[in-house]
Write a protein that holds these residues in place. Structure first.
Motif, PDB file in Angstrom:
ATOM      1  N   CYS A  63       0.848  -1.185   0.000  1.00 40.69           N
ATOM      2  CA  CYS A  63       0.000   0.000   0.000  1.00 40.69           C
ATOM      3  C   CYS A  63       0.886   1.239   0.000  1.00 40.69           C
ATOM      4  N   CYS A 111      -7.234  -1.921   1.484  1.00 45.90           N
ATOM      5  CA  CYS A 111      -6.126  -2.161   2.421  1.00 45.90           C
ATOM      6  C   CYS A 111      -6.688  -2.439   3.820  1.00 45.90           C
ATOM      7  N   HIS A 171       0.353   4.007   1.233  1.00 47.24           N
ATOM      8  CA  HIS A 171       0.187   4.847   2.414  1.00 47.24           C
ATOM      9  C   HIS A 171       1.234   4.497   3.483  1.00 47.24           C
ATOM     10  N   ARG A 172       1.037   3.402   4.149  1.00 48.42           N
ATOM     11  CA  ARG A 172       2.019   3.013   5.169  1.00 48.42           C
ATOM     12  C   ARG A 172       2.578   1.623   4.904  1.00 48.42           C
ATOM     13  N   PHE A 173       2.486   1.197   3.629  1.00 54.40           N
ATOM     14  CA  PHE A 173       3.231   0.023   3.171  1.00 54.40           C
ATOM     15  C   PHE A 173       2.714  -1.310   3.683  1.00 54.40           C
ATOM     16  N   ALA A 174       1.462  -1.347   4.104  1.00 48.99           N
ATOM     17  CA  ALA A 174       0.875  -2.640   4.458  1.00 48.99           C
ATOM     18  C   ALA A 174       0.769  -3.500   3.203  1.00 48.99           C
ATOM     19  N   TYR A 233      -5.260  -2.014   6.643  1.00 47.58           N
ATOM     20  CA  TYR A 233      -4.677  -1.240   7.740  1.00 47.58           C
ATOM     21  C   TYR A 233      -5.522   0.017   7.993  1.00 47.58           C
ATOM     22  N   HIS A 234      -5.582   0.955   7.000  1.00 49.14           N
ATOM     23  CA  HIS A 234      -6.412   2.153   7.200  1.00 49.14           C
ATOM     24  C   HIS A 234      -7.506   2.284   6.162  1.00 49.14           C
ATOM     25  N   GLY A 235      -7.627   1.308   5.250  1.00 45.61           N
ATOM     26  CA  GLY A 235      -8.815   1.248   4.426  1.00 45.61           C
ATOM     27  C   GLY A 235      -8.798   1.888   3.053  1.00 45.61           C
ATOM     28  N   LEU A 236      -7.660   2.335   2.519  1.00 46.34           N
ATOM     29  CA  LEU A 236      -7.668   2.836   1.139  1.00 46.34           C
ATOM     30  C   LEU A 236      -8.049   1.705   0.184  1.00 46.34           C
TER      31      LEU A 236
HETATM   32  S1  FES Z   1      -1.321   1.324   4.878  1.00 49.68           S
HETATM   33 FE1  FES Z   1      -2.900   1.004   3.456  1.00 49.68          FE
HETATM   34  S2  FES Z   1      -4.372   2.468   3.980  1.00 49.68           S
HETATM   35 FE2  FES Z   1      -2.764   2.834   5.373  1.00 49.68          FE
END
Ligand code: FES
Ligand code: FES
Ligand code: FES
Lengths: 352, 352, 352
Positions: A49, A68, A51-54, A70-73
């Protein structure tokens, strides 16, 4: 910078591995997530991802997008961010790389190179996978060796005598020949006669009569191999014939590990059951080939194949040729050149 | 040269972990031995005997010294060699590095930087750990991720919705704000109302009425976080109120692993038992957060966070701010400069 | 380029480990295969087939050759390719490196350096291994430490007091002296008297009388040590005497791991049984020394011994001397010089 040819079709999964449950698989040392959307589209994205690489593979497929965990994107099959949590605006520039994929012959092929060069017409033929004339079993093995170490193994079937004694043993003495059509390589094997083996009996019961075997194995870049085995009765070659096609398709996971997708077909009325067929493939590969190949990889101690100055035997012609073709492609790509035309191959072949 | 800020207080143990039995713990990629002398003094030394490099943690605390278990040299809590075996003279110059430590609020804080800068006044407050108004449970998790990856997680609690569905799920929709006092950062969350969750019921039984939640999380360098959760009945916010304080204090073990010390308090008469409380913390962190954080660490493949060009969402403000503060401190230390005054932070905040 | 002295005899196996079943063993960071041919000849080859790099140890000894298990090339004990499968010609230049080996005193010694310098006369004496006056037990331990870390341990037996309390404990107070003959080093220990220990009772039952112990340990490059322990009754030293010889022969496997070959002799009529004898050796080494040595190795964190600036105690004289001798040899080899004559050693000895 990895050392892989990028402008090529790599098989990365069996198509039935692709579902709404995301599948994480490392390919050419890149993390990839594979999934199928609600409308059935196959998708391959970088599994990270922005965003924060999940890993996106820890998220969920929802309709045409993967969300995603983790935070839902949410991301489309093309890798665009199309949904943001809590009704926020989609962050500009949030995108993950997607790869061209093609489903054919029950295989999912992925193109890691320049998308505009991705021609599905260059995918080699494995049509028997879906041919009702055959009962086909298939599987997957993770192998701890560079994919070309496995190519060497497959393109020199004379290793059968020492490594796979159940397939014929000391009586299995082949005549070997090689041929080439553009960038497709072939090794041909004829074994004039040998006593029926546990292997041959599964496809052609011989009542104790001798077997005559004619095989060829076909190679296409990067490492997609088709093995065609034809068994007859040595004393009556026109009476009965069994075809036994198999597939050995390699995809580098890393520089020292490989995804090995295999399939094997038996004619509908062959005596071997599907269970026996799977068992035979797993026995030969997982218990005999793979430990040897992993020992070879370890023995190379991270050194380059050619730097180790391998002794070349006549039977190595096809494996060596495959290595040279891949090296030419790699060097051309690294220099940013157009894919090179096939060289005059006969001249470059080791004497055989 | 490691990439850690040195002039900061790092929590390295719960004070009750400190006994006459030496405890080996890696901190900022240094081997440390922690122990308590006979008179009760806390000591932290480099865990390597200067003679033949045995870990002192394999020795024994004897009175005010720790004796090496290999050839018997004895060292004081200040790291001086004070005893030699067989009555030999103490070898000149034999010494191990010791670190300033402070016991406060049940935490053992260690200062890895210049001793003359070690001001205990700058240790952040976790006084509720010892406040009789609360029943406090505490624990420790070893996490396979850089500590700032965990800071990101904690400073953006919106991840709760996707990663911790038991805490509120789709109805848990926060309003978020950020504030700062000198180098202390806050993220504030208000969730106007959501149905009681298994989590909220443990602190504030709601008889099916909606919950109103107001939280803040406080950050102090390097990564000491205090989370203050306040639960009320949405339709009668003045009737009942439950406070639920918790601590999330991180100490880098290596560049890719972290010691995570956590504590969580319930008011004396809250319905949740201590066993349930521990279970809830472990479930959320060990089974939901940690696997995601370790997957993020792995997905970063050893690359720098900023080099990966993360997408920035509005909710990231506090986490990003914490990362920037730490980077400024690190750069100042690496240039040998005095600790930098706080920058004009509002200007540097991402729009939220 | 590894950091090992090459012109030296390294013990690589007990001779009875050598059979027709090939034995793979890593030595000085090289893969080696050891085997015995049909006529009894000991052979040591690089364990990598020059064809496709299969470990020869996965093949079979057939008569005077070893046949590769992958495609069947056969190699003599001298490493020449002498047989090719399917009646093909032996490939020119196919050869693996072989090493000079000598069987002596039940040890197999290998010379990894220039073959013309390999003088069996320089192999140190372990004749008691085959002396009928002794019952000798022997064994092998794989140790996760650089071989010189283990040399340090063996050349300073004062570690016995803290690490091996069963051997004498607080009463075991030695006088220590050092001597040298050319490149052979000795450390001498006299313990005037101590109460009989479980160890001493196995060799010299004392009926509660005090023990007088005189020991020496002999070192030869690279790390072949002979320990000679002599036990007497302290109050009647001429009445009874027990000799207890033991061997501690180290061979580097890698820069951080070592093959440790040990043997220990008891006089024919000593009370200790062979089983107890093996047990005592394994207890002391595997449970007390090895965990400490592996912790030392880990504590050194890949740094050079001297760079860590070790404190030097008087008892370290022999171990430090051994390190210096090895370093002189290594530097001479790396400069391509003739082996250096022994320096004036007394001058270089640390004060003791
Ligand atoms: S790591 Fe994917 S939405 Fe934050
Ligand atoms: S290593 Fe600690 S006293 Fe020797
Ligand atoms: S690898 Fe040994 S014969 Fe081929």
């Amino acid at each position: 910078m990895t050392n892989f040819v990028l402008n090529a079709w790599y098989m990365v999964a069996w198509t039935d591995e692709l579902t709404a449950a995301p599948l994480a698989r490392r390919v050419l040392d890149m993390p990839i997530v594979l999934f199928r959307t609600a409308t059935g589209q196959a998708a391959a994205l970088i599994n990270r991802c922005p965003h924060r690489f999940a890993p996106l593979s820890r998220g969920q497929v929802q309709g045409e997008m993967i969300r995603c965990g983790y935070h839902g994107l949410g991301f489309s099959a093309a890798g665009k961010c199309v949904d943001s949590p809590f009704g926020l605006a989609v962050p500009p520039g949030a995108e993950v790389r997607s790869f061209p994929v093609v489903e054919r012959d029950a295989c999912l092929w992925l193109w890691p190179g320049q998308p505009e060069l991705a021609d599905p017409g260059s995918i080699p033929d494995f049509g028997y996978h879906l041919d009702p004339a055959y009962r086909v079993v298939k599987g997957y093995s993770a192998v701890g060796a560079h994919f070309e170490v496995i190519t060497d193994n497959l393109m020199d079937l004379t290793h059968t005598r020492y490594l796979h004694p159940a397939f014929g043993g000391d009586d299995w003495v082949p005549e070997v020949a090689f041929s080439q059509e553009e960038e497709t390589l072939y090794a041909h094997y004829t074994i004039a006669q040998y006593p029926p083996s546990p292997f041959s009996e599964g496809y052609l019961p011989a009542n104790g009569r001798q077997i005559r075997e004619t095989d060829y194995i076909r190679w296409n870049a990067p490492a997609s191999m088709y093995l065609h085995i034809e068994l007859r009765l040595a004393d009556a070659p026109d009476d009965a014939r069994a075809l036994q096609p198999s597939s050995h398709i390699l995809c580098p996971e890393t520089a020292t590990t490989t995804h090995y997708f295999w399939a094997s077909g038996a004619e509908r009325d062959a005596p071997i059951t599907d269970e026996e067929h799977v068992e035979a493939m797993k026995f030969a590969f997982d218990l005999e080939d793979a430990p040897m190949l992993e020992a070879v990889q370890e023995g190379m101690e991270g050194k380059d194949f050619w730097d180790l100055r391998p002794a070349i035997l006549a039977y190595d012609a096809a494996g060596v040729r495959a290595r040279r073709l891949m090296r030419r492609k790699l060097h051309a790509e690294q220099r940013g050149e157009a894919p090179a035309p096939p060289e005059d191959l006969a001249a470059a072949m080791p004497a055989s």
